[in-house]
Design a protein around this motif. Structure first.
Motif: not given
Length: 101
Positions: A70-96
């Motif tokens: 469970i601890e490992q899965l929570h860490a993975k969820i946190g990592q994927l959430t951060m990656e998703n937010d990062f990519l979303e911000r990059g998409l907003e920079r490119i396309h507005g």
């Protein structure tokens, strides 16, 4: 008429299996007392006998392993959430801001 299917709690199953193991009552008396078929009582008794060692040994280890998982899965969820937010911000920079549609 057929009876509606019943789901028994683990506590009830343990209670019936322990009563069967004690041997104070006959199978017919157990059936009447708990309103459960004799085959079901025999199955629960076999399950109790075959899994009794897990109560003192493997059960504690399984709990520790599941906590680690469970601890490992929570860490993975946190990592994927951060990656998703990062990519979303990059998409907003490119396309507005409207580029996410």
């Amino acid at each position: 008429m057929r009876r509606k299917r019943r789901n028994h709690s683990p506590e009830f199953k343990a209670k019936v299996a322990l009563a069967a193991l004690q041997g104070d009552l006959t199978m017919a008396e157990l059936v009447k007392k708990f309103d459960v078929h004799a085959n079901q009582i025999a199955d629960w008794k076999k399950q109790l006998l075959s899994n009794a060692s897990d109560v003192f040994g493997k059960g504690a280890q399984k709990a520790e392993q599941s906590a680690e998982t469970i601890e490992q899965l929570h860490a993975k969820i946190g990592q994927l959430t951060m990656e998703n937010d990062f990519l979303e911000r990059g998409l907003e920079r490119i396309h507005g801001p409207r580029g996410k549609q």
